[in-house]
Structure formats: C-alpha cells, structure tokens
Design a protein around this motif. Structure first.
Motif, mmCIF file in Angstrom:
data_model
loop_
_atom_site.group_PDB
_atom_site.id
_atom_site.type_symbol
_atom_site.label_atom_id
_atom_site.label_comp_id
_atom_site.label_asym_id
_atom_site.label_seq_id
_atom_site.Cartn_x
_atom_site.Cartn_y
_atom_site.Cartn_z
ATOM 1 N N ARG A 370 83.708 35.600 25.761
ATOM 2 C CA ARG A 370 82.285 35.272 25.626
ATOM 3 C C ARG A 370 81.685 34.925 26.983
ATOM 4 O O ARG A 370 80.543 35.271 27.263
ATOM 5 N N ARG A 371 82.483 34.251 27.821
ATOM 6 C CA ARG A 371 82.006 33.939 29.170
ATOM 7 C C ARG A 371 81.734 35.222 29.940
ATOM 8 O O ARG A 371 80.759 35.350 30.663
ATOM 9 N N GLN A 372 82.635 36.185 29.779
ATOM 10 C CA GLN A 372 82.476 37.440 30.504
ATOM 11 C C GLN A 372 81.243 38.205 30.028
ATOM 12 O O GLN A 372 80.532 38.820 30.830
ATOM 13 N N ALA A 373 80.989 38.144 28.719
ATOM 14 C CA ALA A 373 79.787 38.792 28.190
ATOM 15 C C ALA A 373 78.529 38.137 28.743
ATOM 16 O O ALA A 373 77.563 38.810 29.124
ATOM 17 N N SER A 374 78.543 36.806 28.811
ATOM 18 C CA SER A 374 77.393 36.096 29.394
ATOM 19 C C SER A 374 77.237 36.437 30.864
ATOM 20 O O SER A 374 76.124 36.585 31.377
ATOM 21 N N GLY A 375 78.391 36.574 31.567
ATOM 22 C CA GLY A 375 78.344 36.924 32.974
ATOM 23 C C GLY A 375 77.755 38.305 33.205
ATOM 24 O O GLY A 375 77.056 38.541 34.191
ATOM 25 N N ALA A 376 78.036 39.237 32.281
ATOM 26 C CA ALA A 376 77.483 40.584 32.406
ATOM 27 C C ALA A 376 75.964 40.552 32.293
ATOM 28 O O ALA A 376 75.248 41.223 33.048
ATOM 29 N N GLU A 377 75.465 39.756 31.343
ATOM 30 C CA GLU A 377 74.012 39.632 31.205
ATOM 31 C C GLU A 377 73.400 38.996 32.448
ATOM 32 O O GLU A 377 72.322 39.391 32.902
ATOM 33 N N GLU A 378 74.114 38.023 33.011
ATOM 34 C CA GLU A 378 73.622 37.360 34.219
ATOM 35 C C GLU A 378 73.599 38.337 35.394
ATOM 36 O O GLU A 378 72.688 38.331 36.214
ATOM 37 N N ALA A 379 74.632 39.210 35.466
ATOM 38 C CA ALA A 379 74.688 40.185 36.562
ATOM 39 C C ALA A 379 73.527 41.168 36.487
ATOM 40 O O ALA A 379 72.998 41.601 37.515
ATOM 41 N N VAL A 380 73.129 41.513 35.260
ATOM 42 C CA VAL A 380 71.990 42.420 35.097
ATOM 43 C C VAL A 380 70.720 41.754 35.608
ATOM 44 O O VAL A 380 69.888 42.386 36.273
ATOM 45 N N LYS A 387 76.182 37.034 44.783
ATOM 46 C CA LYS A 387 77.383 36.311 45.182
ATOM 47 C C LYS A 387 78.116 35.697 43.998
ATOM 48 O O LYS A 387 79.338 35.564 44.000
ATOM 49 N N SER A 388 77.374 35.329 42.945
ATOM 50 C CA SER A 388 77.968 34.622 41.810
ATOM 51 C C SER A 388 78.640 35.546 40.802
ATOM 52 O O SER A 388 79.320 35.081 39.901
ATOM 53 N N ARG A 389 78.490 36.859 40.970
ATOM 54 C CA ARG A 389 78.925 37.793 39.926
ATOM 55 C C ARG A 389 80.421 37.715 39.631
ATOM 56 O O ARG A 389 80.850 37.823 38.482
ATOM 57 N N THR A 390 81.248 37.521 40.647
ATOM 58 C CA THR A 390 82.696 37.570 40.437
ATOM 59 C C THR A 390 83.255 36.302 39.809
ATOM 60 O O THR A 390 84.404 36.284 39.375
ATOM 61 N N PHE A 391 82.448 35.233 39.750
ATOM 62 C CA PHE A 391 82.980 33.941 39.308
ATOM 63 C C PHE A 391 82.931 33.784 37.794
ATOM 64 O O PHE A 391 81.978 34.218 37.137
ATOM 65 N N VAL A 392 83.970 33.148 37.255
ATOM 66 C CA VAL A 392 84.020 32.855 35.822
ATOM 67 C C VAL A 392 82.901 31.890 35.444
ATOM 68 O O VAL A 392 82.287 32.004 34.384
ATOM 69 N N PHE A 393 82.642 30.940 36.337
ATOM 70 C CA PHE A 393 81.569 29.963 36.112
ATOM 71 C C PHE A 393 80.534 30.129 37.231
ATOM 72 O O PHE A 393 80.576 29.404 38.230
ATOM 73 N N PRO A 394 79.618 31.075 37.097
ATOM 74 C CA PRO A 394 78.650 31.314 38.165
ATOM 75 C C PRO A 394 77.706 30.135 38.346
ATOM 76 O O PRO A 394 77.376 29.429 37.397
ATOM 77 N N ALA A 395 77.286 29.905 39.580
ATOM 78 C CA ALA A 395 76.348 28.820 39.863
ATOM 79 C C ALA A 395 75.018 29.091 39.181
ATOM 80 O O ALA A 395 74.596 30.239 39.025
ATOM 81 N N ARG A 396 74.349 28.020 38.781
ATOM 82 C CA ARG A 396 73.048 28.178 38.127
ATOM 83 C C ARG A 396 71.971 28.568 39.133
ATOM 84 O O ARG A 396 71.008 29.230 38.790
#
Length: 529
Positions: A370-380, A387-396
C-alpha cells in the motif's frame, strides 16, 4: 627547462622543472617524469612500486628547494640543509591552495615556502614540528573537540554516523555556552571540572554525563597524538595529563544499574503493554492515517513497531527495485520480492556498525504494498525525477534536504493523547517490540538478532534453515502485535486467514484548523479588478 639527466641516474636524481598548475595536475603516482626530450617535453616512465616522488620547481619565483611531492595526495614541500641537517617540512596540500583570494595557488605556496625557509635557517628546526609543539601546549577544549570529531568522521574503522556527530556537536555547544571552548586544557583544574559536572547533574544528568564523556575522550585522543609526535621528534610530550580524568577517578559517572533505576523511577521507559495500550494505540493510529495526510507518518510508526528498529535505521529506507545491485549494498532498502531472501528489509550501517537484514511478515508486506501504491501516486504528482521518489517514506515537503520522512514526534504525541496513554516516545515502540518478544517466549538468540545486539563482526548472511526460523518468529511476533488491534489485523491479513472479532472502528478526531498565514488563492487575470 628540466635539468639534464642521464638514464642511469634517473632513480638517484629528483626531477627539476618549472612548475605550473596544469603540469601538477598531470603528475600521477603510477608514472613519474624522468627526463625531457630534445623538444623539452617530459618523458614519463611507469612507477610500479607506487613510491612517492618529488618534482622540484625551477622557477626563479620559487625559493630553492621548493617542490611538489606526488603520493596519494599532492603536497608542496620546501627543503633546506641547516647545520649539516636536511629539513623538509610540508608546506600544505595542493588542494588547500586551490581556493585562493585571487592569487594563484603556486604564488601562495611559493610565498609560504619562502617564509618557512627563513624560519628554518633562523632556528635550525622544522617549523611544522615547532607548530605542533606549540599547538599541544596551547591546546584548547574547542580544538580538542574539533580534532577528535574530524578523526571520528574520517577514520577507516567504523567512521562516526551522522547521528553520532550530532551528539558530539551538542556536547561542543554545551562547552561553548559555558565559555570553556577557548580555555586551554592545561589550565583546567580538576576542582572546577568537578564543580561544573555537579551543576549539570541535577537538571539533565544523562546529557551532562554524555557531554563530559565526549570531552574526556577528545582530550585523551589529543594526548595520544601528542605522545606519538613527541616520540617521532625525540622530545618529551608537552601535554600529559587529562584533567577530565577526575570524573573517572572520582567515580562520578553513574553506573548502568543506577541509570536504569533512575529511568524506571522517572517513567522514562514506557513500552506499550500487550494487554491494554498496544491495541488502543494501533486502533487510533490506523484511523488517523486517513486524516490530514498522515498516512506516511502512521505507516512509519507502525513499521517501527513491527520491526523493532531505531528511527535512524528505517527512515532512510528506499525501494530496492529502484536501486542497482551495487547501490543496494550501500543503502538501507526494502525488497518486496527477492529470489534469495524473499520479502525483507536491509538496514545499512546501523548503530553498532553492522548491516542488519530482517524478514518481512505477511501483514507488514501488505502495508508496504500500500505504501508503494501511495508512492506511485506521489511520483505522478511530483514527477518521476523527484528526490523523494525512491524512498519508502517520502518527505512531505519538496524542499526536504534528505528527501525522506524523518520526524514523527508531533504525530506520535497526538496519537498518544487520543489513545489516552500518559507517556510514549519513539524509542518506546522498539521497547514494545522487545516486551512482546519476551511475552511470547522468543528464544534469546532470535531476540538478539532481531534487536541487532550481536557483535558488529557477525554476518547478516544466513543458511536457508536459519532464515526460515527467523521468518517464522517474525510472523509470530507480527501476528501477536496486530491481533491486539483486530481492525488493523483484519485489514492487513492475507485473505486466507480467518477474520478476528473486532470492535467498532475508532473514529479519529477531526483535523485541527490550519494556523498561521492563510493560504494564497490565485485569482485568474480576467477576474481581477
């Protein structure tokens, strides 16, 4: 032009040619100039031994004996023979002269070398050795800290982590605040050190002891270096006594048992209890993830609990599939699929200096997907180059220096208050993991591996049987933790597992209104008056 050198004498006579910065940049340790051809071009020969060599400066602007030594680092040197004794001190690293105030690096180096040559002729001594003697006798507390900190940062064996350096910097600030940074070490008396130490023990004993321990270590290291310098110069050390040793001789630091007793009395350690607060905390946290963009922070805290890790270990974790095989060796990362270990998390360079690999249980795995799915939406939204794309917990924040989430203190305090828990710090989540392991009788050897309490020399490579045993216990620990919060358990469990009877899901408090300056609202140009 270079001096004429016969081929048979190349090994005995140093090269001399007018130095320029482009020439110095060309010089390498694996080859050395030995002569010039008829056109004046340098002739190089291999230097298979890797032995350092010197090229002297033939420029009329250079003092006699000035040259550059080529080794792993390039350094300017100046050589003089005084009273039959050859003296050759280092003028400085070539790189240090590259940042000049408008003057050329060679001009500055030649000027400094000329001044050192005059000092050698006048005193008959190596000016660098004399400077070290003076530095040792005049050593201040601030200088001792600075030199020791640089040693900790650059040493080959277990260089200090960023967190350790921050702790050292806090200790330095204490001594600066007391006005002790510019005090000479030899002028400090045991009595005043003892008095200052006692003043800090009442309010913040742990921070106070930590600051004085670092001071003790810094001065001890400087004394050791002075003893080596004195031995090589055939003289007596100018700094022998460490005044901070009064704290050791007077047994003024608390013992480990005393520290633990104080922490218990002051409620400094407050793990979540499996019978009550653990479930309440998880239910409240799970409902908060959907409020005010708290999902990353809630997942961050929950995985800290499920893995029993320190914040410095899992905060910088990256998605392993976005890293190369070589990059994964040097970075903390999460692998959701792996042919060798299966789902696992890898912590690089932990507190004890070792790498640490842990299996990921099925419910933590679901949370990470689920974290990875949220990260994909954040990357879009932010762009795949962020810079935050590769991190499991990206900075806000997009302006984050690290690129990853790092501080959940405010969120944890809010969750604690809503769950009705009196005290709870981030490290208490790690303690909660330990308390749960004790409650379900996890074998001591497994506990030590999960907590990474083993010696740093212990490998993180396992046989299939060993890894299977670690995975089995990790899954049991994970189930024992999440079963205390049935709504969380039911949301993350594999579909084949039976549901648990669950209470009505907790309803999180509404988000507080945003304080501070109101957000700017852009108005279309055609609507402006």
């Amino acid at each position: 032009m270079a001096d004429s050198v016969s081929y048979g004498a190349r090994e005995r006579i140093a090269m001399k040619i007018e130095l320029t910065m482009p020439l110095i940049k060309r010089l390498k340790i694996d080859s050395k100039p030995v002569a010039t051809d008829p056109s004046g071009a340098l002739i190089f020969e291999p230097n298979p031994s890797g032995r350092d060599y010197i090229v002297y400066d033939a420029s009329q602007e250079a003092p006699p004996g000035f040259g550059v030594r080529i080794a792993k680092k390039k350094t300017f040197v100046i050589r003089r023979k005084v009273n039959g004794k050859s003296i050759m001190p280092t003028v400085g690293n070539v790189a240090d002269f590259m940042t000049s105030d408008g003057k050329g690096p060679l001009t500055l180096a030649r000027a400094k070398a000329a001044a050192m040559a005059l000092q050698m002729v006048g005193t008959g001594k190596n000016p660098n050795a004399e400077a070290r003697k003076t530095a040792a006798s005049e050593l201040t507390v601030g200088q001792a800290f600075s030199r020791h900190r640089e040693h900790l940062r650059t040493r080959t064996q277990r260089p200090a982590t960023a967190e350790t350096l921050r702790v050292v910097d806090r200790a330095i600030r204490k001594f600066v605040g007391w006005g002790w940074a510019n005090r000479r070490v030899k002028d400090l008396t045991p009595e005043e050190i003892e008095t200052k130490f006692k003043e800090g023990q009442d309010a913040h004993p742990t921070a106070n002891e930590q600051a004085f321990r670092w001071a003790l270590a810094a001065v001890r290291w400087c004394i050791g270096m002075e003893e080596l310098d004195a031995a090589s110069a055939n003289r007596d050390p100018l700094l022998r006594a460490n005044p901070f040793m009064i704290l050791i001789l007077g047994r003024m630091f608390r013992s480990r048992d005393q520290v633990e007793k104080t922490r218990v009395e002051q409620n400094k350690r407050n793990p979540l209890t499996p019978t009550k607060t653990l479930g309440e905390f998880l239910e409240v946290a799970w409902s908060r993830k959907d409020v005010n963009d708290n999902e990353t922070g809630v997942h961050y805290l929950m995985l800290m609990l499920l893995w029993g890790c320190r914040k410095s270990e899992h905060a910088p974790c990256q998605w392993g599939e976005l890293l190369t095989a070589d990059a994964r060796k040097l970075a903390s990362h999460v692998m959701l699929d792996d042919d060798v270990y299966g789902p696992h998390v890898f912590f690089h360079g932990t507190k004890n200096g070792s790498n640490h690999r842990l299996p990921i249980g099925p419910m933590a795995l679901q949370l990470l997907r689920r974290r990875q799915a949220s990260g994909a939406e954040e990357a879009v939204r932010r762009g795949f180059g962020s810079k935050s794309r590769t991190f499991v917990f990206p900075a806000r924040s997009r302006q984050s220096k690290t690129g990853h989430y790092n501080d959940a203190s405010a969120l944890l305090d809010s969750l604690r208050d809503e769950a009705g828990i009196d005290r709870l710090a981030r490290h208490d989540l790690r303690r909660s993991f330990g308390a749960l392991m004790a409650a379900i009788d996890v074998p001591p050897g497994i506990r030590s591996r999960f907590f990474n309490h083993a010696d740093a020399s212990v490998t993180d490579t396992y046989t299939k049987a060993e890894w299977a045993l670690l995975r089995e216990w990790m899954e049991r620990i994970e189930q024992s933790i999440l079963a205390k919060a049935p709504n969380v358990y039911n949301s993350l469990k594999p579909t084949a597992w039976p549901m648990l009877d669950a209470p009505v899901p907790h309803v999180s408090r509404p988000a507080k209104p945003r304080t501070g300056r109101p957000r700017k609202i852009s108005v279309p140009v055609d609507e402006r008056q």
